[in-house]
Scaffold this motif. Structure first.
Motif, mmCIF file in Angstrom:
data_model
loop_
_atom_site.group_PDB
_atom_site.id
_atom_site.type_symbol
_atom_site.label_atom_id
_atom_site.label_comp_id
_atom_site.label_asym_id
_atom_site.label_seq_id
_atom_site.Cartn_x
_atom_site.Cartn_y
_atom_site.Cartn_z
ATOM 1 N N LYS A 37 1.140 -1.120 0.032
ATOM 2 C CA LYS A 37 -0.075 0.182 -0.161
ATOM 3 C C LYS A 37 0.945 1.559 0.269
ATOM 4 O O LYS A 37 0.725 2.380 -0.932
ATOM 5 N N TYR A 62 -6.587 2.687 -2.802
ATOM 6 C CA TYR A 62 -6.317 1.651 -2.777
ATOM 7 C C TYR A 62 -7.205 0.575 -3.548
ATOM 8 O O TYR A 62 -7.516 -0.190 -3.884
ATOM 9 N N TYR A 78 -7.108 -2.281 -5.970
ATOM 10 C CA TYR A 78 -7.447 -3.247 -5.757
ATOM 11 C C TYR A 78 -8.433 -3.912 -6.918
ATOM 12 O O TYR A 78 -8.272 -5.217 -7.567
ATOM 13 N N GLY A 87 -2.029 -4.346 3.842
ATOM 14 C CA GLY A 87 -1.265 -3.225 3.106
ATOM 15 C C GLY A 87 -0.224 -3.960 2.779
ATOM 16 O O GLY A 87 0.788 -3.182 1.841
#
Ligand code: MIG
Length: 770
Positions: free
Chosen positions: A253, A562, A566, A696
């Motif tokens: 992340k 994020y 994904y 992450g």
């Protein structure tokens, strides 16, 4: 006289036809077994393999393997009909017609629309080792992809070659660049198709350049093997292509955080200074880079002893301030007795050789070098283990440069063994070596790698950045188009050198670039060796403040970014995308005038300012209502609107139906757990949005999906689940765009209190209604 003219004419025709092509001949016989159809012809055989979802593999003549392991697709048995004139192979979503005299291919969808059709005269052909395919061009064909290309997003009318090349200060018409990908797609009659040419030798593409009859693709050697994706939507084409060539595994992340680079930060105190400046000035940042000066004499996998006497301590200190670090890794290994990499490489036969067996030497930063032969498993394992060793010292990620491969003098001689088919995949194999070595060492830790060159499938191993651009507005615009193009080529994690690598941006250009790039998947500022400072605070106080705001916006939007990353990992679709990917039927969205607008996923539209002195922006908003968070305005779409774009503003819009998740700014990703989540809801259409919570950093971290659904223009369903990370949430704040101050808002039947435009809810599942 006449005789000699005739003789001359005869000679030139003969000479010319000797260089021209032989085309696929007439049908002689065929065999069908399940999903594989082989058609024998008077010259080379044609083989078709059918897979589910309208994917067809075509091969003419001998088939040679490529170094990328493709995902085995599910086979699709066909029904075959034969007539005097043709074979017709039917599959659930379409059919292929193969005419017999001569053998030519036509692919149709079930509704009768043409996916792609051989030129009736040419079809497939060859000349010496060259192989080529010619398809019919229609007046309304548009084309996309081919990896890193700097020109228009729509590549109609252009000629391209893929032969990865080190091209500093490239322009709009420079080609090839660093990272070619032999996959292109097209739209014709409002339906999309794609072609992946599975051949790694130098390939060329005529997408209607200089003619209105044909588009074609071919290569100097290797086999005529390609996959056709029938669509009919561009999303389906990209999903199928990325299923075949592999999807992006989740990167850590922190690699979505802001990254700071220059050629080069050294010695140690300078790196520490940069880190301190970020924290003191409260400019969020996650990653610092070590360019080539960290090494001893540019020897890969070494540290310069005076500049970095104690790298382990330095890296650990940076970690404690919340920074991650990335080191550059070039492929050239210095030829120098007693240097470990050189000795091991020679002893174990890891390096590239000439055809006569002599080790190849080429010059790069370290001087004369050998180059690893990444085709060999042993070489890859060795190289990978060296990266893992560096990571064990505390380096978090890797930056592969000069991997086209680049050399002083540009090219390796063609008598280096196998280089004609190796050149384009050198970077891919180097990235594979790095990725697999890191996984071998720690199977559960997400690797981070960013690369300059690559090929089809590079998304499985690395993010791609677009090399040595320049500090100009033209380059800022180019970076948007190039990254959109890479995304359409199956590479979702992309970015450019913010501010421009070569040359010196003025404060306004730097700021506008920061704003545009604040929404690019990979965001890193970088500059060449001899330029002035290019950090966010290097351009005066006002620019610093506005750069901070741009970077802060990125960190606020981190829950959205994020979740979109994904999705890209799950589907292969780009998170950074052209408007028309979401609005395929909207003709205006396809216009070149609006190709510098982009969307992040389905919900957010940005129209960055890319001209000096510009303080207004003309934005095309597709059908529906759009919320402008900077002003709180709600715009009616389906037309261009003019919005204010003072220096501080990146024109940004949330689509109706969206539920945009944001959080408090952090100084680095995951500085603190998520305790409060903010949602901006734009009513007007049903919509659905997710927030992904995981650790992450590991590959098998449990994934919690927080789900938000809005319906009927007045209801929001909140489903947080009861995972450990969702349980840390203390509060949810919801803002409903355009809601009147008097409107009653209820959560689970209870009236909700307002704090200005925000509604504060308990962090629990339930229904909000207004
Ligand atoms: O010959 O490592 O694109 O980002 O700073 C130039 C020095 C080599 C090219 C890369 C650039 C990097 C530079 N490298």
């Amino acid at each position: 006289m006449i005789r000699s003219i005739l003789f001359f004419l005869f000679l030139s025709v003969a000479l010319c036809s000797a260089q021209d092509y032989t085309f696929l001949g007439n049908y002689t016989a065929h065999t069908l077994s399940g999903s594989k159809l082989t058609v024998k012809t008077s010259n080379r055989p044609l083989t078709l393999d059918f897979y589910v979802d309208g994917v067809i593999r075509v091969n003419v003549g001998q088939s040679r393997p490529i170094p990328l392991q493709l995902t085995p697709l599910r086979e699709q048995p066909i029904e075959l009909e034969e007539s005097e004139e043709a074979l017709v192979a039917r599959f659930p979503t379409g059919r292929v017609k193969i005419t017999k005299a001569p053998v030519r291919l036509q692919v149709f969808r079930k509704d009768g629309s043409v996916v792609t059709s051989d030129d009736p005269a040419f079809g497939h052909g060859w000349s010496g080792n060259e192989v080529r395919c010619w398809k019919i061009l229609q007046a309304d064909h548009s084309f996309y992809g081919l990896g890193e290309k700097s020109g228009q997003v729509n590549k109609r009318g252009q000629f391209f070659s893929n032969w990865n090349a080190d091209t500093p200060a490239y322009r709009n018409d420079s080609d090839p660049l660093y990272c070619g990908i032999p996959f292109f797609s097209g739209i014709q009659g409002n339906k999309a198709f794609g072609i992946f040419f599975a051949n790694s030798t130098r390939s060329t593409y005529n997408l209607g350049a200089g003619n209105k009859r044909l588009y074609s693709f071919g290569a100097d050697g290797g086999s005529m093997t390609y996959y056709i994706f029938c669509g009919p939507s561009m999303k389906q084409v990209i999903e199928s292509y990325s299923e075949l060539t592999g999807r992006m595994p989740m990167p850590p992340k922190w690699s979505l955080g802001y990254q700071q680079c220059r050629w080069s930060y050294f010695p140690e105190y300078e790196v520490r200074d940069i880190a301190r400046e970020f924290r003191q000035r409260k400019i969020p940042a996650d990653v610092l880079y070590f360019d080539i000066h960290y090494m001893d004499a540019y020897k890969v996998f070494t540290w310069h002893r005076e500049r970095f006497p104690n790298p382990v301590q330095l890296l650990s200190d940076l970690h404690s301030e919340g920074f991650k670090t990335v080191t550059i890794i070039d492929p050239g290994v210095k030829v120098e007795a007693d240097y470990e990499m050189y000795e091991e490489g020679v002893a174990n036969d890891y390096f590239l050789k000439y055809l006569d067996g002599e080790l190849f030497q080429g010059q790069v930063w370290p001087g004369w070098c050998h180059f690893p032969d990444f085709r060999k498993f042993a070489t890859r394992a060795w190289w990978g283990s060296k990266n893992a060793k560096l990571r064990a010292m505390g380096v978090d990620g890797f930056w592969n440069d000069m991997n086209e491969p680049a050399l002083w003098g540009k090219e390796m001689p063609f008598v280096v063994e196998g280089i004609k088919s190796l050149h384009n995949v050198f970077a891919l194999l180097m990235a594979q070596a790095t990725f697999e070595g890191l996984i071998d060492d720690q199977p559960n830790l997400r690797p981070f790698l960013v690369t300059r060159a690559g090929w089809a499938g590079i998304q499985r191993y690395a993010a791609v950045w677009t090399g040595d651009n320049s500090a100009s507005y033209d380059d800022l615009a180019m970076s948007i188009r190039t990254n959109i193009g890479l995304g359409l080529s199956g590479v979702p994690f992309v970015g450019c050198d913010v501010g421009g690598f070569i040359g010196k941006p003025d404060p306004e250009l730097y700021l506008r670039w920061m704003q545009a790039a604040s929404l690019s998947p990979f965001m890193r500022s970088h500059t060449v060796y001899d330029t002035p400072d290019q950090e966010p605070w290097s351009f005066g106080e006002e620019t610093e403040r506005l750069c901070r705001e741009a970077i802060e916006r990125r960190y606020r939007l981190m829950p959205l970014l994020y979740a979109e990353l994904y999705r890209a990992h799950e589907t292969g679709l780009p998170l950074y995308r052209p408007l028309w990917l979401n609005f395929p039927e909207d003709n205006t969205a396809h216009e070149a005038d609006y190709q510098h607008q982009f969307m992040i996923g389905e919900q957010l539209l940005a129209a960055p300012v890319i001209n000096a002195g510009q303080r207004f922006q003309k934005v095309y908003l597709p059908e529906g209502h759009w919320f402008e968070p900077a002003t709180g305005a709600i715009h009616q779409g389906g037309r261009p609107v003019l919005v204010e774009a003072p220096l501080k503003t990146l024109p940004l819009f949330y689509r109706e139906g969206s539920i945009i998740p944001t959080r408090e700014v952090q100084q680095y990703v995951d500085e603190a757990p998520l305790t409060q989540l903010d949602l901006t809801v734009v009513p007007g259409a049903d919509g659905r949005s997710e927030v992904i919570l995981d650790d992450g950093v590991t590959l098998n971290s449990p994934t919690e999906r927080l789900l938000f659904t809005q319906t009927q223009g007045k209801k929001l369903q909140i489903s947080l689940g009861n995972g450990p990370r969702a349980s840390q949430l203390k509060a949810l704040r919801v803002r409903i765009a355009g809601l009147s101050a008097r409107a009653q808002v209820r959560f689970q039947g209870q009236t909700v209190a307002r704090e200005g435009e925000w509604l504060r809810l308990p962090a629990q599942d339930g229904e909000l209604s207004w």
